[in-house]
Design an enzyme around this catalytic site. Structure first.
Site, PDB file in Angstrom:
ATOM      1  CG  ASP A  51      -3.629  31.101 -71.669  1.00 53.45           C
ATOM      2  OD1 ASP A  51      -2.393  31.156 -71.677  1.00 53.45           O
ATOM      3  OD2 ASP A  51      -4.338  31.802 -72.419  1.00 53.45           O
ATOM      4  CD  GLU A 103      -4.757  28.692 -80.226  1.00 45.80           C
ATOM      5  OE1 GLU A 103      -5.959  28.600 -80.568  1.00 45.80           O
ATOM      6  OE2 GLU A 103      -4.377  29.437 -79.305  1.00 45.80           O
TER       7      GLU A 103
HETATM    8  C1  DGY Z   1      -5.719  34.347 -74.644  1.00 47.97           C
HETATM    9  O1  DGY Z   1      -6.338  35.395 -74.719  1.00 47.97           O
HETATM   10  O2  DGY Z   1      -6.235  33.249 -74.814  1.00 47.97           O
HETATM   11  C2  DGY Z   1      -4.282  34.418 -74.383  1.00 47.97           C
HETATM   12  O3  DGY Z   1      -3.644  33.191 -74.415  1.00 47.97           O
HETATM   13  C3  DGY Z   1      -3.998  35.104 -73.071  1.00 47.97           C
HETATM   14  O4  DGY Z   1      -2.973  35.920 -73.318  1.00 47.97           O
END
Ligand code: DGY
Length: 493
Positions: free
Chosen positions: A227, A455
């Site tokens: 992201d 994560e």
């Molecule tokens: C988030 O919401 O962080 C996701 O990676 C976007 O889909």
């Protein structure tokens, strides 16, 4: 690897105290209630055994029935590439459930064939399907724990009646399906999935490639799966933010320092709003949208996915699907090969001005998945992740360690991620770089053993960060522990 000292014999694995486990790293199991079946006589490293039980508990705990949520607190819906990787973990626990994961993912596709990045969970029971589900979903209260929830994306429904987003994510499903098929072949189930995956790939190769460059255009940073990767900052900062008030939900469960900034979020949401305003007309967004990039990571995954779908279609006697998929693979691979930089690496492109984004990041590592990549290009990635700018003791860094924007705790701007490390290892292994692959896998497991099922991880210390009980970390851990156990078995035989 075999123990260099005599293993202790234990009756029940779950009765040994943690300190005994740490000082006695090997044991012969007589019976074990933390596993489904007893494994009398099996010699196991205790630490790995604990990790396995932990990973299995995470996957089972994140099971929403037909799909696995990435993390209950932070990501309470079905995410695309998360789900594909979760199937690999289910393959180690329950192969029928692994097939269901991929079927539910395919069921999230829209009418154009795109499998979206999110299919939203609603309170409508899973057994209600089709149009009735669509109607109920419209009136059911949207699930408030995630932003941007279903309302942000307009009235978009999957073929199985769920609310969905308007963008996609890296197409890992076909590759995960091939791996699942190799371990637990189910011809009927794989056959039913060939066409949905073919259509998704076709969507990426056609609607998303309006100018015929050979690679799909990504219309939102979230499509890359990485992201807030630094390379997206320049194109994203061209987007004038139109959303000023942001009630973030992600920072309720994860420290804000580990997540994208508010300035990123304003732009992410602006892009969502604009896409919804024009009804998610995909070709138009790919041609003239405010954010348009080529990502070597996404393209490499797509080339590999086409290759793996062709292989599966071949096995099942579906020559047309095989031929179309082979052509798709070669098209993307040729485009990637042709634009490698002089150091052998392939970097992202900002399509609004056709400039190369001069950042070395996980995207360049993932390009190694491309079938038929040149030897020099492959060697460049191998060096990059084992001793170069992305190397670390706990896996592949998401960003060049010398980049001025590097931030070891912040999401895709520095941390090491299990999926990137695992995919890099897998890609290198397929090209015969066995030592590199083995050391990456060991790093991945070292991160999980020290940092937990998180994560992502601080690349220099291995500290676990971001969402807890994270599904793909658990899934890939299960897969690698099983592969390690199989290799030890072979070596001992
Ligand atoms: C988030 O919401 O962080 C996701 O990676 C976007 O889909």
């Amino acid at each position: 690897m075999r123990p260099s000292w005599d293993p202790i014999t234990v009756k029940r694995m779950d009765l040994i105290s943690i300190s005994a486990r740490a000082s006695t790293p090997w044991a012969t199991i007589v019976g074990d209630s933390t596993r489904k079946e007893d494994t009398p006589g099996e010699v196991v490293p205790l630490l790995a055994h604990d990790v396995r039980a932990m990973a299995a508990a995470v996957l089972r705990g994140n099971d929403n029935g037909g799909y696995t949520v990435p993390s209950r607190a932070t990501y309470p819906h079905q995410w695309n590439w998360d789900s594909a990787l979760a199937a690999l973990g289910w393959a180690e626990l329950d192969s029928a459930r692994a097939w269901t994961e991929l079927e539910t993912l395919a069921g999230a596709r829209d009418r154009q064939g795109m499998i979206p990045h999110i299919a939203f969970h609603t309170r409508v029971p899973d057994r209600v399907n089709g149009r009735l589900r669509g109607m109920l979903t419209t009136v059911a209260a949207p699930y408030a724990r995630y932003l941007p929830g279903p309302r942000w994306w307009g009235k978009r429904f999957s073929v199985d009646g769920r609310r969905i987003s308007g963008i996609t994510q890296p197409p890992l499903a076909a590759t995960c399906m091939r791996l699942l098929f190799e371990a637990h072949a189910d011809e009927e189930r794989v056959r039913a999935l060939l066409r949905p995956l073919l259509c998704w790939h076709r969507f990426l190769l056609e609607e998303r490639d309006p100018r015929g460059t050979g690679e799909p255009v990504l219309i939102h940073p979230w499509e890359s799966g990485r992201d807030n990767a630094v390379e997206w900052d320049t194109p994203l900062w061209r987007v004038m933010p139109e959303v000023t008030v942001v009630h973030r939900r992600d920072t309720h469960s994860v420290d804000a320092a580990e997540r994208p900034s508010d300035e990123h979020y304003r732009r992410y949401l602006t892009l969502v709003r604009r896409g919804t305003e024009i009804g998610w007309r995909q070709t138009r967004l790919a041609r003239t949208g405010a954010f348009r990039v080529l990502d070597p990571g996404f393209s490499g995954i797509l080339a590999r996915a086409c290759h793996d779908l062709a292989w599966l279609a071949e096995q099942l006697g579906e020559p047309q699907i095989a031929a179309e998929s082979d052509r798709g693979c070669e098209r993307v691979a040729a485009a990637l090969r042709a634009r490698a930089d002089s150091d052998g690496l392939i970097r992202p492109v900002d399509l609004t001005d056709e400039s190369t984004l001069e950042v070395t990041s996980a995207g360049s590592a993932l390009a190694a998945l491309t079938p038929g990549l040149g030897d020099d290009q492959l060697r460049a990635v191998s060096e990059l992740v084992t001793s170069g700018a992305l190397a670390s003791p706990y896996g592949v860094r998401s960003l060049d360690r010398d980049h001025p924007e590097r931030s070891p705790r912040n999401y895709w701007r520095g941390p090491a991620w299990t999926n990137i490390t695992w995919l890099s290892a897998w890609a290198l292994e397929r090209r015969g770089e066995l030592d590199a692959a083995e050391s990456l896998r060991a790093q991945m497991l070292a991160a999980v053993e020290g940092g937990g099922m998180r994560e992502y991880f601080v690349p220099d210390s291995g500290r676990g960060l971001g969402a807890r009980d994270f599904a793909w970390t658990a899934a890939l851990t299960l897969r690698e522990l099983a592969a390690g156990a199989a290799a030890r078995g072979e070596a001992a035989a």
